[in-house]
Design a protein around this motif. Sequence first.
Motif, PDB file in Angstrom:
ATOM      1  N   PHE A 137       7.469   2.310  -0.766  1.00  0.00           N
ATOM      2  CA  PHE A 137       8.220   1.884   0.399  1.00  0.00           C
ATOM      3  C   PHE A 137       9.071   0.680   0.019  1.00  0.00           C
ATOM      4  N   SER A 138      10.160   0.484   0.743  1.00  0.00           N
ATOM      5  CA  SER A 138      11.021  -0.666   0.467  1.00  0.00           C
ATOM      6  C   SER A 138      11.702  -1.109   1.751  1.00  0.00           C
ATOM      7  N   LEU A 139      12.104  -2.360   1.759  1.00  0.00           N
ATOM      8  CA  LEU A 139      12.871  -2.870   2.888  1.00  0.00           C
ATOM      9  C   LEU A 139      14.284  -2.311   2.825  1.00  0.00           C
ATOM     10  N   THR A 140      14.813  -1.931   3.980  1.00  0.00           N
ATOM     11  CA  THR A 140      16.229  -1.578   4.050  1.00  0.00           C
ATOM     12  C   THR A 140      17.042  -2.867   4.030  1.00  0.00           C
ATOM     13  N   SER A 166      12.172   1.603   4.523  1.00  0.00           N
ATOM     14  CA  SER A 166      12.471   2.948   4.037  1.00  0.00           C
ATOM     15  C   SER A 166      11.171   3.555   3.523  1.00  0.00           C
ATOM     16  N   ARG A 167      10.688   4.634   4.173  1.00  0.00           N
ATOM     17  CA  ARG A 167       9.385   5.182   3.845  1.00  0.00           C
ATOM     18  C   ARG A 167       9.408   6.676   3.555  1.00  0.00           C
ATOM     19  N   LYS A 168      10.582   7.199   3.232  1.00  0.00           N
ATOM     20  CA  LYS A 168      10.679   8.616   2.891  1.00  0.00           C
ATOM     21  C   LYS A 168      10.130   8.897   1.509  1.00  0.00           C
ATOM     22  N   GLN A 169      10.112   7.855   0.652  1.00  0.00           N
ATOM     23  CA  GLN A 169       9.569   8.029  -0.697  1.00  0.00           C
ATOM     24  C   GLN A 169       8.800   6.785  -1.097  1.00  0.00           C
ATOM     25  N   VAL A 170       7.888   6.986  -2.052  1.00  0.00           N
ATOM     26  CA  VAL A 170       7.062   5.887  -2.569  1.00  0.00           C
ATOM     27  C   VAL A 170       7.712   5.338  -3.828  1.00  0.00           C
ATOM     28  N   GLU A 213       0.805  -1.226   0.000  1.00  0.00           N
ATOM     29  CA  GLU A 213       0.000   0.000   0.000  1.00  0.00           C
ATOM     30  C   GLU A 213       0.839   1.278   0.000  1.00  0.00           C
ATOM     31  N   ASN A 214       2.076   1.180   0.511  1.00  0.00           N
ATOM     32  CA  ASN A 214       2.964   2.355   0.577  1.00  0.00           C
ATOM     33  C   ASN A 214       2.348   3.503   1.379  1.00  0.00           C
ATOM     34  N   ASN A 215       1.505   3.146   2.337  1.00  0.00           N
ATOM     35  CA  ASN A 215       0.806   4.162   3.121  1.00  0.00           C
ATOM     36  C   ASN A 215       0.277   3.505   4.393  1.00  0.00           C
ATOM     37  N   PHE A 216       0.595   4.095   5.553  1.00  0.00           N
ATOM     38  CA  PHE A 216       0.201   3.493   6.828  1.00  0.00           C
ATOM     39  C   PHE A 216      -1.321   3.479   7.002  1.00  0.00           C
ATOM     40  N   THR A 217      -1.981   4.541   6.587  1.00  0.00           N
ATOM     41  CA  THR A 217      -3.433   4.618   6.762  1.00  0.00           C
ATOM     42  C   THR A 217      -4.148   3.569   5.912  1.00  0.00           C
TER      43      THR A 217
END
Length: 308
Positions: free
Chosen positions: A57-60, A51-55, A17-21
Amino acid sequence: MNNPEVVLHYIDVLLKENNFTKAAHELYISQPYLTQLIKRIEKKLGTQIISRKQVPFSLTSAGVIYYKYLEKAITDQQCLLQNLLPYVHPDNDIIKIGILESLGTFLLPELLPNFIKENPNTKIQLIENVPRSSESQLLNEQIDCYIGQTPEALTKGIKFYVNGGERYFIIISPKSKYFQKGKFILKPNEYNLKEILQAPFVASAPGSAIRHQLNGIFQKFHVKPNIITESKSVITVTNLAIHGLGLTISAASIIKRMAPTPINLLPIDPKFIRIKYFIATKDARKISPTLAKLITDFCKLQLEPDIK
């Protein structure tokens, strides 16, 4: 949150979803709870996992390690529960069946539902593997029986019971020069088989029963195979052939699962190659009455899939 399966699912949804909500909504939890959960995990590990600063999201790099840890924890827990079954349910029979995944999708639904209904105290454990691995596990008594095809290729020390089978077809897509528009199943003598075998092929990976037979027919016709690519999944191989990557040999039970699309099927004479289904046990090993019942049920099945 100590359940690795739940945590892994939360991470998967968040990455999708790349979004917590939005992720929280899909998971039926609150957004603050999901946010705090990820922060607690990262605080405990001492590093960021997503990593969630940009869409998107990705795993570090640390997140990848943690993700693999969760997968292993889930697998270990499942293995533990399986190994504890004889002690948790001492009155239950446990049958460990070795089978190739693609074969199991066709054979097991034919066999297991009625068997379990008639033997409710029996637990079935499926160990999906390539044929040679299943044979080794059978001989080492890591599994109780092995369901496969092509009994002629079995090693010594294995007792088998054959039931049914089906013929093979060469799949020809519209992208092939051999394709005939307006036809589906060709006549067996429509083409010279040796010529067809010299075309580019996609094939099951070495070690599979169908690849063993494919190699045999190449050798029989003295053809050097032109294999473009290989896959462990016969379903993947069949789909690649249907979409024109190359020709392949597949069976009715596999082809019937594919979405309808224009193809030609060239039947192969059964005297060259044919599927024979079997269930096998280790020779001279004493089998339980429940396993004997499973073998009897297998032998009663009508295993003759066809395509028209």
